[in-house]
Design a protein around this motif. Sequence first.
Motif, PDB file in Angstrom:
ATOM      1  N   ARG A  16       0.817  -1.212   0.000  1.00 20.32           N
ATOM      2  CA  ARG A  16       0.000   0.000   0.000  1.00 20.32           C
ATOM      3  C   ARG A  16       0.847   1.256   0.000  1.00 20.32           C
ATOM      4  NH1 ARG A  16      -1.822   4.181  -0.211  1.00 20.32           N
ATOM      5  NH2 ARG A  16      -3.860   4.997   0.431  1.00 20.32           N
ATOM      6  N   ARG A  17       1.980   1.211   0.672  1.00 19.53           N
ATOM      7  CA  ARG A  17       2.858   2.386   0.723  1.00 19.53           C
ATOM      8  C   ARG A  17       4.293   1.930   0.978  1.00 19.53           C
ATOM      9  NH1 ARG A  17       1.835   7.720   1.630  1.00 19.53           N
ATOM     10  NH2 ARG A  17      -0.337   7.249   2.166  1.00 19.53           N
ATOM     11  N   GLY A 109       5.710   2.668 -10.233  1.00 26.31           N
ATOM     12  CA  GLY A 109       4.724   3.645  -9.789  1.00 26.31           C
ATOM     13  C   GLY A 109       4.563   3.649  -8.291  1.00 26.31           C
ATOM     14  N   ARG A 110       4.439   4.855  -7.729  1.00 25.11           N
ATOM     15  CA  ARG A 110       4.183   5.002  -6.292  1.00 25.11           C
ATOM     16  C   ARG A 110       2.878   5.784  -6.149  1.00 25.11           C
ATOM     17  NH1 ARG A 110       8.305   8.148  -3.562  1.00 25.11           N
ATOM     18  NH2 ARG A 110       7.514   7.252  -1.624  1.00 25.11           N
ATOM     19  N   ILE A 204      -4.842   0.834  -4.107  1.00 22.03           N
ATOM     20  CA  ILE A 204      -3.712   1.726  -4.384  1.00 22.03           C
ATOM     21  C   ILE A 204      -2.441   0.976  -4.006  1.00 22.03           C
ATOM     22  CG2 ILE A 204      -2.564   3.846  -3.670  1.00 22.03           C
ATOM     23  CD1 ILE A 204      -5.319   5.099  -3.342  1.00 22.03           C
ATOM     24  N   THR A 205      -1.487   0.941  -4.919  1.00 22.45           N
ATOM     25  CA  THR A 205      -0.321   0.072  -4.749  1.00 22.45           C
ATOM     26  C   THR A 205       0.959   0.777  -5.160  1.00 22.45           C
ATOM     27  OG1 THR A 205      -1.735  -1.824  -5.346  1.00 22.45           O
ATOM     28  CG2 THR A 205       0.646  -2.194  -5.351  1.00 22.45           C
ATOM     29  N   ASP A 206       2.027   0.521  -4.410  1.00 26.45           N
ATOM     30  CA  ASP A 206       3.367   0.930  -4.800  1.00 26.45           C
ATOM     31  C   ASP A 206       4.131  -0.310  -5.249  1.00 26.45           C
ATOM     32  OD1 ASP A 206       2.740   3.469  -4.001  1.00 26.45           O
ATOM     33  OD2 ASP A 206       4.013   3.477  -2.218  1.00 26.45           O
ATOM     34  N   GLY A 207       4.846  -0.192  -6.386  1.00 25.82           N
ATOM     35  CA  GLY A 207       5.616  -1.339  -6.836  1.00 25.82           C
ATOM     36  C   GLY A 207       6.298  -1.094  -8.161  1.00 25.82           C
ATOM     37  N   VAL A 305       0.243   1.140 -10.558  1.00 25.73           N
ATOM     38  CA  VAL A 305       0.020   1.890 -11.799  1.00 25.73           C
ATOM     39  C   VAL A 305       1.347   2.195 -12.489  1.00 25.73           C
ATOM     40  CG1 VAL A 305      -0.848   4.063 -12.744  1.00 25.73           C
ATOM     41  CG2 VAL A 305      -2.133   2.869 -10.959  1.00 25.73           C
ATOM     42  N   MET A 306       1.400   1.958 -13.781  1.00 25.67           N
ATOM     43  CA  MET A 306       2.558   2.072 -14.653  1.00 25.67           C
ATOM     44  C   MET A 306       3.436   0.822 -14.636  1.00 25.67           C
ATOM     45  SD  MET A 306       1.487   4.839 -15.712  1.00 25.67           S
ATOM     46  CE  MET A 306       2.611   5.138 -17.049  1.00 25.67           C
TER      47      MET A 306
END
Length: 350
Positions: A16-17, A109-110, A204-207, A305-306
Amino acid sequence: MEPIAIVGWSMTPMVRRTDKSEARLLFDVVTGATEDAGITRADVDFSCAGSCDYVAGQAFSFVQNIDAVGAWPPKRDSHVEMDGAWALYEAWVRLQLGDIDVAIAMGSGRSSTADPATIYPMEMDPYYLAPLGADALSFAALQARVLLDAGLVTERQLAEIAARTRRDARDNPYAQVSGDFDVDTLLTEDFVRAPLRRHDVSPITDGAAAVVIARGDKARELTDHPVWITGFAHSAEPHQPGVRDLTTSKSAARAAKAAGADRGPIEVAELQTAFTHEEPVLAAALGLENVPINPSGGPLAANPVMATGLVRVIEAARAVRDHGRHRTLAHSTSGPCLQQNLVCVLEGSR
């Protein structure tokens, strides 16, 4: 056309973050992908990254991400303001020229640092769509309503998709959201953006993710199990949703045909379905009757995202190399209401 294969990949755990920068996320996956391919950064002839300045919150944010690949020895580099799946497409085209052997594609994407409701309307058509202030969720809700009113899906079917994909994600160590969900309970929840409930929407995802590809002889030299890209295409239709039939996806169908998806059976499909209602639309457009879709959990389990589309390519390649499938399909999308679609067909050693 020159045969090109995926020879290595890597992705971060989806969270998530994160407190890591995009450059650091990419450093980790570039290191992982090159090690998986049995090469070093010096063996990479071309790199292409997919990211978004809007999400990053600064202009030319991709420049600092080049540090993840390294500037020495000098190599050719490119960037697309698209998902990493489109970066992979550019790298695939670049290798077709025949003067280099190895390329790497990345996506990062973050989303946790951004406000989607503010950012995404800014990317829309500046005259007719941006003034509406409609974000991706609003457009998705519009398409879902069209499908429901046309009788093509039901709210229960959408809840079943959410429950199935997140149940499947229990076996995916990279997934962000997984577990057992009761369909009847899901249907009692409030709407987030009618007719979509929380379970209909990806998190919502960071990765980040990276994929190494190589030309024929080089691919065979690097691995005994290359995953061959036997079809690759993308297609777009009008940006304005009001001039399209939202019950179908003509661009996805065109991309699938151009990629030769119908030339043989597809055993597994990984689709970039950020919303539950997109799965039946894409399944019909891509001709995926009775085909397992998103056994990894898909974007409903993690949506960096991305990088989400590139992760679909990795999961489809994993199904071939690690799980013995022969022919799989990966899909990525961009724009409101499935406006632009990319299809990548993968096959095992031949």
